[in-house]
Design a protein around this motif. Structure first.
Motif, PDB file in Angstrom:
ATOM      1  N   VAL A   1       5.790  11.303   8.476  1.00  0.00           N
ATOM      2  CA  VAL A   1       6.023  10.253   7.764  1.00  0.00           C
ATOM      3  C   VAL A   1       7.157   9.192   8.733  1.00  0.00           C
ATOM      4  N   ARG A   2       7.987  10.100   9.488  1.00  0.00           N
ATOM      5  CA  ARG A   2       8.655   8.974  10.489  1.00  0.00           C
ATOM      6  C   ARG A   2       7.621   8.163  11.283  1.00  0.00           C
ATOM      7  N   GLN A   3       6.577   8.870  11.659  1.00  0.00           N
ATOM      8  CA  GLN A   3       5.578   8.194  12.586  1.00  0.00           C
ATOM      9  C   GLN A   3       5.027   6.928  11.921  1.00  0.00           C
ATOM     10  N   ALA A   4       4.698   7.027  10.632  1.00  0.00           N
ATOM     11  CA  ALA A   4       4.080   6.087   9.578  1.00  0.00           C
ATOM     12  C   ALA A   4       5.237   4.872   9.243  1.00  0.00           C
ATOM     13  N   LEU A   5       6.510   5.307   9.256  1.00  0.00           N
ATOM     14  CA  LEU A   5       7.443   4.223   9.096  1.00  0.00           C
ATOM     15  C   LEU A   5       7.695   3.603  10.271  1.00  0.00           C
TER      16      LEU A   5
ATOM     17  N   GLN B   1       0.857  -1.217  -0.060  1.00  0.00           N
ATOM     18  CA  GLN B   1       0.013  -0.020  -0.010  1.00  0.00           C
ATOM     19  C   GLN B   1       0.841   1.089   0.189  1.00  0.00           C
ATOM     20  N   THR B   2       0.352   2.281  -0.483  1.00  0.00           N
ATOM     21  CA  THR B   2       1.066   3.461  -0.692  1.00  0.00           C
ATOM     22  C   THR B   2       1.183   4.204   0.792  1.00  0.00           C
ATOM     23  N   LEU B   3       2.297   4.963   0.774  1.00  0.00           N
ATOM     24  CA  LEU B   3       2.504   5.979   2.007  1.00  0.00           C
ATOM     25  C   LEU B   3       1.450   6.723   2.178  1.00  0.00           C
TER      26      LEU B   3
END
Length: 351
Positions: A138-142, A71-73
């Motif tokens: 973004v960092r939280q998602a990764l 799935q995409t970011l």
């Protein structure tokens, strides 16, 4: 563990048995009457069955999920944004610029994140602080994707965060608070803005929490605020200072869901302008805003002898380093620390 295809009244389902439980999951497919079309539909159903089985197996054995990692970011961050604040939504606008958000989670590398940092700092008019917040999304998602085993590793670990210069914490001295308290702020909304700001100076609540503060959030024995913060969703317990209680206590009975400052919630007016006009009218040259009240509470608490750990709990910070910034803001504590040094006689040498 197993996944089988089941058909009920021409509808196709997956019969999933995992972790000792069985459930049926609809594929949203129907078996047509045409034999050739039915064959194609069943082939598609088998592909879905195989993928679902792979997902369950990866979860049970601690393997990487081969499906969700594709799935995409942007799609993944959208799922994180449900019921959350506006920071994620604002960050998504920049993440989706030039189709950056269409990259699959599994394809994100250190280089991709570094290029995203460069974009935020060089190609936008964002401040370093705001850019850092958006990069943080973004960092939280990764981090979450790696924890949930959607990707093999978190690429953000190898990339330094955007360095944000320490900003000055604007706060009010006690004499300035007294001046504001004696200065009227015109109109019904103005009066409520005044009460809410002064309340913030003695509770440390963010404006979002002041707006949503209900009478049910006030405990009488002991007298304190017990509220889940809008930003962090962590509950804070703040003993009510006598001044704070006087600001809101009207000696009336209230429904526990009634707002304490309803005017702030209903109004669409930019109340920050009220604060600026109020400060100017009082003769205070500082650029005050709603967060100034929170800063003021923090600094006054430290200067009154509150330990940094206790203050961190009162403010609802998740990291003690966030609270330590306030210790750098108070000159009074610095002076007191120096003045506390012992005085000794220094013998002067003979000429």
């Amino acid at each position: 563990m197993g996944v089988k295809i089941r058909i009920n009244k021409s509808k196709i389902y997956l019969d999933v048995y995992a972790n000792g439980q069985r459930r049926w999951e609809s594929l949203g497919l129907t078996v047509p009457n045409d034999k050739q079309q039915a064959k194609e539909v069943m082939r598609l159903a088998e592909v879905c069955r195989s993928k679902r089985e792979a997902q369950i197996t990866s979860g049970e054995w601690g393997l990487i999920d081969p499906i969700s990692g594709k799935q995409t970011l942007a799609e993944y961050i959208e799922t994180m944004n449900r019921g959350k604040g506006s920071t994620i939504a604002k960050a998504l606008k920049f993440i989706n610029t030039n189709n950056r958000g269409n990259i699959a989670l599994a394809n994100i590398t250190e280089k991709w994140l570094e290029e995203f940092q460069d974009f935020l700092l060089r190609d936008t008019e964002l401040s370093k602080s705001t850019a850092s917040h958006y990069e943080g999304v973004v960092r939280q998602a990764l981090k979450k994707a790696a924890r949930d085993r959607l990707i093999p590793r978190n690429p953000a670990i190898g990339v330094k965060t955007i360095k944000v210069p320490e900003s000055d914490k604007i706060y009010l001295e006690l004499n300035e608070i007294k001046k504001l308290a004696k200065t009227d702020l015109g109109g019904i909304l103005g009066a409520e803005v005044k009460r809410a700001f002064l309340f913030g100076c003695f509770t440390g609540l963010r404006i979002s929490d002041i707006k949503s503060l209900q009478w049910g959030d006030i405990n009488r024995e002991p007298l304190q605020i017990a509220k889940k913060q809008e930003k962090t969703e962590r509950k804070v317990f703040i003993p009510l200072h006598e001044t704070a209680w006087k600001i809101i206590n009207d000696n009336a009975l209230h429904n526990h869901k009634a707002l304490i400052f309803p005017g702030l919630t209903k109004s669409k007016t930019n109340t920050n302008q009220y604060l600026k006009d109020w400060a100017k009218k009082t003769g205070i040259e500082k650029q005050i805003g709603w967060h100034t009240a929170r800063h003021t509470f923090a600094v006054l608490s430290l200067e009154s002898g509150t330990e940094i750990y206790t203050l961190s709990k009162l403010l609802g910070h998740t990291n003690l380093k966030t609270t330590q910034v306030y210790a750098n803001a108070t000159d009074k504590m610095k002076r007191e620390a120096v003045n506390a040094l012992p005085i000794i006689d220094i013998a002067k040498g003979k000429k």
